[in-house]
Motif scaffolding. Structure first.
Motif, PDB file in Angstrom:
ATOM      1  N   ASP A 157       1.025  -1.070  -0.159  1.00  0.00           N
ATOM      2  CA  ASP A 157      -0.006   0.040  -0.071  1.00  0.00           C
ATOM      3  C   ASP A 157       0.879   1.207   0.013  1.00  0.00           C
ATOM      4  O   ASP A 157       1.716   1.598   0.890  1.00  0.00           O
ATOM      5  N   PRO A 158       0.853   2.147  -1.040  1.00  0.00           N
ATOM      6  CA  PRO A 158       1.630   3.174  -1.137  1.00  0.00           C
ATOM      7  C   PRO A 158       1.466   4.200   0.208  1.00  0.00           C
ATOM      8  O   PRO A 158       2.304   4.953   0.515  1.00  0.00           O
ATOM      9  N   GLU A 159       0.131   4.322   0.795  1.00  0.00           N
ATOM     10  CA  GLU A 159       0.001   5.181   1.705  1.00  0.00           C
ATOM     11  C   GLU A 159      -0.105   4.227   3.107  1.00  0.00           C
ATOM     12  O   GLU A 159      -0.585   3.317   3.324  1.00  0.00           O
ATOM     13  N   PHE A 160       0.814   5.224   3.857  1.00  0.00           N
ATOM     14  CA  PHE A 160       1.034   4.638   5.491  1.00  0.00           C
ATOM     15  C   PHE A 160      -0.331   4.871   6.068  1.00  0.00           C
ATOM     16  O   PHE A 160      -0.845   5.868   5.965  1.00  0.00           O
ATOM     17  N   ILE A 161      -0.984   3.934   6.890  1.00  0.00           N
ATOM     18  CA  ILE A 161      -2.315   4.310   7.499  1.00  0.00           C
ATOM     19  C   ILE A 161      -2.000   5.083   8.596  1.00  0.00           C
ATOM     20  O   ILE A 161      -1.098   5.069   9.582  1.00  0.00           O
ATOM     21  N   LYS A 162      -2.746   6.188   8.644  1.00  0.00           N
ATOM     22  CA  LYS A 162      -2.585   7.355   9.626  1.00  0.00           C
ATOM     23  C   LYS A 162      -3.017   6.671  11.027  1.00  0.00           C
ATOM     24  O   LYS A 162      -3.946   5.721  11.151  1.00  0.00           O
ATOM     25  N   ARG A 163      -2.580   7.369  12.046  1.00  0.00           N
ATOM     26  CA  ARG A 163      -2.514   6.703  13.572  1.00  0.00           C
ATOM     27  C   ARG A 163      -3.720   7.754  14.326  1.00  0.00           C
ATOM     28  O   ARG A 163      -3.776   8.002  15.106  1.00  0.00           O
ATOM     29  N   ASP A 164      -4.442   8.485  13.382  1.00  0.00           N
ATOM     30  CA  ASP A 164      -5.325   9.572  14.145  1.00  0.00           C
ATOM     31  C   ASP A 164      -6.731   8.585  14.661  1.00  0.00           C
ATOM     32  O   ASP A 164      -7.245   7.752  13.750  1.00  0.00           O
ATOM     33  N   ARG A 165      -6.840   8.576  15.824  1.00  0.00           N
ATOM     34  CA  ARG A 165      -7.820   8.030  16.389  1.00  0.00           C
ATOM     35  C   ARG A 165      -9.190   8.615  16.349  1.00  0.00           C
ATOM     36  O   ARG A 165      -9.368   9.544  16.503  1.00  0.00           O
ATOM     37  N   SER A 166     -10.202   7.670  16.327  1.00  0.00           N
ATOM     38  CA  SER A 166     -11.625   7.985  16.346  1.00  0.00           C
ATOM     39  C   SER A 166     -11.756   8.279  17.953  1.00  0.00           C
ATOM     40  O   SER A 166     -11.154   7.859  18.807  1.00  0.00           O
ATOM     41  N   PRO A 167     -12.951   8.898  18.170  1.00  0.00           N
ATOM     42  CA  PRO A 167     -13.280   9.060  19.455  1.00  0.00           C
ATOM     43  C   PRO A 167     -13.490   7.925  20.408  1.00  0.00           C
ATOM     44  O   PRO A 167     -13.937   7.060  19.614  1.00  0.00           O
ATOM     45  N   GLY A 168     -13.269   7.906  21.715  1.00  0.00           N
ATOM     46  CA  GLY A 168     -13.387   6.637  22.576  1.00  0.00           C
ATOM     47  C   GLY A 168     -12.248   6.601  23.428  1.00  0.00           C
ATOM     48  O   GLY A 168     -11.325   7.227  23.194  1.00  0.00           O
ATOM     49  N   THR A 169     -12.812   5.564  24.306  1.00  0.00           N
ATOM     50  CA  THR A 169     -11.330   5.511  25.174  1.00  0.00           C
ATOM     51  C   THR A 169     -11.443   3.936  25.460  1.00  0.00           C
ATOM     52  O   THR A 169     -12.337   3.151  25.006  1.00  0.00           O
ATOM     53  N   TRP A 170     -10.250   3.258  25.798  1.00  0.00           N
ATOM     54  CA  TRP A 170     -10.021   1.963  26.231  1.00  0.00           C
ATOM     55  C   TRP A 170     -10.360   1.608  27.661  1.00  0.00           C
ATOM     56  O   TRP A 170     -10.538   2.490  28.370  1.00  0.00           O
ATOM     57  N   PRO A 171     -11.115   0.440  27.735  1.00  0.00           N
ATOM     58  CA  PRO A 171     -11.391   0.191  29.304  1.00  0.00           C
ATOM     59  C   PRO A 171     -10.328   0.366  30.257  1.00  0.00           C
ATOM     60  O   PRO A 171      -9.160  -0.069  30.013  1.00  0.00           O
ATOM     61  N   ALA A 172     -10.550   0.981  31.396  1.00  0.00           N
ATOM     62  CA  ALA A 172      -9.413   1.273  32.183  1.00  0.00           C
ATOM     63  C   ALA A 172      -8.911   0.222  32.731  1.00  0.00           C
ATOM     64  O   ALA A 172      -7.667   0.232  33.097  1.00  0.00           O
TER      65      ALA A 172
END
Length: 189
Positions: A157-172
């Motif tokens: 894939d010529p494009e590196f997948i961006k690391r921009d996160r969607s809203p949300g949090t991981w369980p604590a």
């Protein structure tokens, strides 16, 4: 014929200690933050025998689905028609207890490869009945072909997948909880 020469390194990992707290994958991610930060995609298959029937994105990354669908479009019909390709949820929610979730936690595009159950969770899962005679070789060939092809397509894939996160949090209280790629401290040998 000419052998393929991937544009990116393809790394195969087999982690130990998953059931004891994702120990192998957590140790690898802590010891090799440069690898974690540079991963284009991680494909995780954590089932017993059985044909892969779904590839699902995780990690809550914005834009991950466009890459998954592009790779899917390049698969032969006999593979892509037999597998469901699912975009990740906007909010990560409970990422589960598999090693791929450790990498998704660090923002790596992680894809779970779900297989037909074959009574795995009710009969052979973590027992002495999980033996070689349960292997279905046609399914094994299909799974190896799909995993290798997806890894190769991600590497090209010529494009590196961006690391921009969607809203949300991981369980604590999740065992692989993280916020950023860890810094290397000392080897865990």
């Amino acid at each position: 014929g000419t052998l393929p020469r991937p544009k990116r390194t393809i790394l195969v990992g087999h982690w130990n200690g998953e059931e004891q707290g994702l120990n192998g994958s957590k140790a690898f991610s802590e010891d090799h933050p440069e690898v974690v930060a540079g991963l284009q995609a991680l494909f995780n298959q954590d089932n017993g025998t059985g044909r892969i029937q779904s590839v699902s994105g995780s990690g809550g990354l914005a834009g991950i689905n466009q890459h998954l669908q592009r790779w899917r479009s390049m698969l032969p019909d006999e593979i892509s028609n037999a597998v469901q390709f699912r975009a990740p949820a906007t909010i990560p929610g409970n990422p589960g207890g598999t090693d791929g979730a450790v990498f998704a936690c660090f923002g790596t595009p992680s894809f779970g490869m779900g297989a037909v159950g074959w009574n795995y969770s009710t009969y052979t899962w973590h027992t002495n009945r999980d033996t070689y005679d349960k292997v279905v070789f046609d399914d094994l060939k299909h799974n190896a072909t799909l995993a290798a092809t997806m890894a190769y397509l991600a590497s090209e894939d010529p494009e590196f997948i961006k690391r921009d996160r969607s809203p949300g949090t991981w369980p604590a209280n999740w065992p692989a909880n993280c916020g950023k790629v860890p810094r290397k401290t000392k080897p865990r040998y």
